[in-house]
Design a protein around this motif. Structure first.
Motif, PDB file in Angstrom:
ATOM      1  N   THR A 188       0.906  -7.244   1.901  1.00  0.00           N
ATOM      2  CA  THR A 188       0.757  -6.848   3.302  1.00  0.00           C
ATOM      3  C   THR A 188       1.544  -7.731   4.257  1.00  0.00           C
ATOM      4  O   THR A 188       1.753  -7.374   5.402  1.00  0.00           O
ATOM      5  CB  THR A 188      -0.726  -6.863   3.703  1.00  0.00           C
ATOM      6  N   PRO A 223      -2.299  -7.029  -3.175  1.00  0.00           N
ATOM      7  CA  PRO A 223      -1.635  -6.246  -2.129  1.00  0.00           C
ATOM      8  C   PRO A 223      -0.548  -7.048  -1.420  1.00  0.00           C
ATOM      9  O   PRO A 223      -0.707  -8.252  -1.182  1.00  0.00           O
ATOM     10  CB  PRO A 223      -2.778  -5.884  -1.171  1.00  0.00           C
ATOM     11  N   ALA A 251       2.066   2.211  -3.537  1.00  0.00           N
ATOM     12  CA  ALA A 251       1.078   2.369  -4.607  1.00  0.00           C
ATOM     13  C   ALA A 251       1.285   3.626  -5.452  1.00  0.00           C
ATOM     14  O   ALA A 251       1.221   3.544  -6.687  1.00  0.00           O
ATOM     15  CB  ALA A 251      -0.329   2.334  -4.022  1.00  0.00           C
ATOM     16  N   PRO A 276       0.807  -1.230   0.000  1.00  0.00           N
ATOM     17  CA  PRO A 276       0.000   0.000   0.000  1.00  0.00           C
ATOM     18  C   PRO A 276       0.837   1.274   0.000  1.00  0.00           C
ATOM     19  O   PRO A 276       0.499   2.249  -0.680  1.00  0.00           O
ATOM     20  CB  PRO A 276      -0.827  -0.132   1.282  1.00  0.00           C
ATOM     21  N   SER A 277       1.956   1.267   0.720  1.00  0.00           N
ATOM     22  CA  SER A 277       2.789   2.468   0.794  1.00  0.00           C
ATOM     23  C   SER A 277       3.482   2.775  -0.530  1.00  0.00           C
ATOM     24  O   SER A 277       3.885   3.911  -0.789  1.00  0.00           O
ATOM     25  CB  SER A 277       3.839   2.310   1.892  1.00  0.00           C
TER      26      SER A 277
END
Length: 215
Positions: free
Chosen positions: A102, A100, A79, A76-77
């Motif tokens: 994670t 994702p 993206a 996510p960071s």
């Protein structure tokens, strides 16, 4: 295997009687093995060009249909930084499956295998090209397809794709041998293409660091 929704498109599979050449690209694996091969983190200039990969796939497919799919994990960071790369890959005719990232164990291998199996079940799969050095996951399924009459090709780096080079059922192509895949030669010494005078292969790890880590 985990089911994956197929969003490539209703017309992505082969039409009746035509046949399909399918390329699945394991982006995390290719990026990691490229770093191992050149001994540093890949830069934009040392990463493969997807426009060249597309030209090679279409040119070698004769009159068959083609489908290229790139599979990747995106934290996510990361993206915002990945958006440009994803859109560039899509602009060259590739579908992108993004999952994702994670947890460290998150990967896309099952999604790749599910998609290959789906296209094989639909019928008409003539050739499957896998861009990955991951023999643990891909050797057995590819050899099974080859026995069923599907041409199976692996494109990766010769230093890390022994499973494909050792198999009698899989054709191996070094990624650097795909015309135009890299704008400049990679800083690597290939054991299958040594210069007549020989070559030095530098260490990949400091000897002192190794000794201190094991102390």
């Amino acid at each position: 295997m985990t089911a994956v929704v197929d969003e490539v498109g209703q017309d992505a599979g082969p039409a009746a009687g035509e046949g399909l050449d399918l390329l699945v690209w394991d982006a995390p694996n290719i990026d990691m093995t490229l770093a191992n091969v050149i001994g540093e983190r890949p830069s934009p200039s040392s990463r493969p060009r997807f426009d060249a990969i597309a030209r090679w796939l279409v040119g070698s497919a004769e009159d068959r249909d083609v489908e290229g799919c790139v599979f990747t994990n995106i934290a996510p960071s990361a993206a915002p930084n990945m958006r440009g790369w994803v859109e560039a890959v899509r602009s060259f005719g590739f579908a992108v499956f993004a999952r994702p990232k994670t947890h460290p164990e998150d990967d896309v291998d099952e999604a790749m295998l599910d998609h290959i199996a789906r296209r094989a079940d639909e019928g008409g799969l003539a050739r499957v090209v896998v861009a990955s050095a991951d023999g643990r996951n891909f050797r057995e399924p590819l050899e099974e397809l080859a026995r069923a009459g599907v041409e199976c090709v692996v494109i990766a780096f010769s230093e890390v794709a022994g499973y494909a080079q050792e198999s009698d059922l899989i054709t191996f192509i070094d990624l650097e041998d795909v015309p135009g895949a890299f704008t400049t030669p990679l800083p690597r010494i290939r054991l299958d293409n040594l210069p007549p005078e020989g070559a030095w292969l530098r260490p990949t790890r400091s000897m002192r660091a190794l000794v201190e880590a094991s102390a």
